[in-house]
Write an enzyme that holds these catalytic residues in place. Structure first.
Site, mmCIF file in Angstrom:
data_model
loop_
_atom_site.group_PDB
_atom_site.id
_atom_site.type_symbol
_atom_site.label_atom_id
_atom_site.label_comp_id
_atom_site.label_asym_id
_atom_site.label_seq_id
_atom_site.Cartn_x
_atom_site.Cartn_y
_atom_site.Cartn_z
ATOM 1 N N HIS A 1 5.478 -6.790 -14.851
ATOM 2 C CA HIS A 1 4.778 -7.953 -13.894
ATOM 3 C C HIS A 1 4.546 -9.195 -14.388
ATOM 4 O O HIS A 1 4.849 -10.203 -13.796
ATOM 5 C CB HIS A 1 3.419 -7.228 -13.631
ATOM 6 C CG HIS A 1 3.306 -5.945 -13.066
ATOM 7 N ND1 HIS A 1 2.621 -4.831 -13.452
ATOM 8 C CD2 HIS A 1 3.772 -5.322 -11.814
ATOM 9 C CE1 HIS A 1 2.240 -3.975 -12.581
ATOM 10 N NE2 HIS A 1 3.005 -4.210 -11.677
ATOM 11 N N LYS B 1 -2.764 3.577 -3.054
ATOM 12 C CA LYS B 1 -1.849 4.739 -3.442
ATOM 13 C C LYS B 1 -2.825 5.915 -3.667
ATOM 14 O O LYS B 1 -4.259 5.533 -4.173
ATOM 15 C CB LYS B 1 -1.448 4.557 -4.968
ATOM 16 C CG LYS B 1 -0.340 3.574 -4.630
ATOM 17 C CD LYS B 1 0.296 3.011 -6.441
ATOM 18 C CE LYS B 1 1.281 1.678 -6.124
ATOM 19 N NZ LYS B 1 1.522 0.957 -7.454
ATOM 20 N N ARG C 1 12.472 -4.015 -8.341
ATOM 21 C CA ARG C 1 13.240 -3.522 -9.303
ATOM 22 C C ARG C 1 14.492 -2.752 -8.771
ATOM 23 O O ARG C 1 15.387 -3.359 -8.214
ATOM 24 C CB ARG C 1 12.279 -2.452 -10.199
ATOM 25 C CG ARG C 1 11.094 -2.944 -10.684
ATOM 26 C CD ARG C 1 9.888 -1.938 -11.249
ATOM 27 N NE ARG C 1 9.459 -1.510 -9.993
ATOM 28 C CZ ARG C 1 8.551 -0.428 -9.978
ATOM 29 N NH1 ARG C 1 8.045 -0.410 -11.180
ATOM 30 N NH2 ARG C 1 8.213 0.099 -8.943
ATOM 31 N N SER D 1 3.754 0.961 -13.769
ATOM 32 C CA SER D 1 2.338 1.196 -14.486
ATOM 33 C C SER D 1 2.367 2.529 -14.391
ATOM 34 O O SER D 1 1.779 3.042 -15.597
ATOM 35 C CB SER D 1 1.556 0.578 -13.527
ATOM 36 O OG SER D 1 1.582 -0.689 -13.368
HETATM 37 O O1 PNS Z 1 1.044 -2.507 -7.105
HETATM 38 P P1 PNS Z 1 1.484 -2.441 -5.704
HETATM 39 O O2 PNS Z 1 1.333 -0.847 -5.287
HETATM 40 O O3 PNS Z 1 2.825 -2.748 -5.434
HETATM 41 O O4 PNS Z 1 0.583 -3.374 -4.750
HETATM 42 C C1 PNS Z 1 0.429 -2.923 -3.154
HETATM 43 C C2 PNS Z 1 -0.339 -3.860 -2.615
HETATM 44 C C3 PNS Z 1 -1.911 -4.244 -3.299
HETATM 45 C C4 PNS Z 1 0.400 -5.211 -2.431
HETATM 46 C C5 PNS Z 1 -0.600 -3.435 -1.017
HETATM 47 O O5 PNS Z 1 -1.025 -2.113 -1.034
HETATM 48 C C6 PNS Z 1 -1.619 -4.608 -0.247
HETATM 49 O O6 PNS Z 1 -0.896 -5.273 0.382
HETATM 50 N N1 PNS Z 1 -2.669 -3.911 0.043
HETATM 51 C C7 PNS Z 1 -3.724 -4.790 0.561
HETATM 52 C C8 PNS Z 1 -3.766 -4.089 2.245
HETATM 53 C C9 PNS Z 1 -2.830 -4.553 2.993
HETATM 54 O O7 PNS Z 1 -2.664 -5.841 3.609
HETATM 55 N N2 PNS Z 1 -1.935 -3.542 3.659
HETATM 56 C C10 PNS Z 1 -0.875 -3.692 4.620
HETATM 57 C C11 PNS Z 1 0.408 -4.236 3.783
HETATM 58 S S1 PNS Z 1 1.503 -3.342 4.663
#
Ligand code: PNS
Length: 163
Positions: A17, A41, A92, A130
């Protein structure tokens, strides 16, 4: 001025990251690292939102154009709020592609003025995540180099407490 938003759960921040954040900060005028408060998640995060934010703050303090902000809204709404026009994600192995492609498509559908751009992980961090870090640490393996020092120390403390 081009402001980028680098979002993630960061539970916890890894060296992969950090590499993406450093490279993005070198391209953009200004970068906000957005720490998602409630990850989409399954299972709860190992570290609280405040801890996750503080790890990113500590590890990026050498980057003068980077700030860290928690968020708990749609990503595009948060991008609007902070006036960011580009979302930066790390990519990745091929296994990331489908999920990232889906998120980029949906975000584009929600707001066409916000572009998603990807920075490829370097080979050293291609398979770093992570979840893998937590699994290694939970079983007593060394995660030195895989995470910034602040996270390394926090993982040791957290897992020592839970044993
Ligand atoms: O670390 P991650 O799991 O790759 O992060 C995911 C994240 C936080 C970027 C994603 O879950 C997110 O954008 N969450 C905010 C809610 C949202 O906008 N969801 C719609 C996107 S499809």
């Amino acid at each position: 001025m081009k402001r980028g938003l680098c979002p993630g759960t960061f539970d916890p921040l890894t060296s992969g990251h950090l590499d993406i954040i450093e490279r993005a900060a070198g391209i953009l005028d200004d970068l906000v690292v957005g720490v998602a408060l409630s990850p989409d998640k399954g299972g709860g995060p190992l570290f609280s939102a405040a801890e996750r934010v503080s790890f990113v703050e500590e590890a990026t303090k050498h980057l003068t154009n980077v700030t860290v902000r928690p968020f708990d809204t749609l990503l595009v709404d948060f991008a609007h709020e902070i006036e960011a026009t580009v979302i930066i994600k790390g990519l990745r192995a091929v296994t990331d592609f489908e999920r990232e492609f889906q998120m980029a498509q949906l975000n584009y559908r929600l707001d066409r003025k916000i572009e998603t751009m990807f920075i490829m992980a370097i080979p050293d961090y291609m398979y770093l995540s992570s979840s893998a870090v937590k699994e290694i640490a939970r079983h007593g393996g060394s995660v030195k180099g895989l995470v910034p020092d602040v996270v390394h120390d926090a993982l040791r403390q957290r897992l020592a407490r839970s044993h």
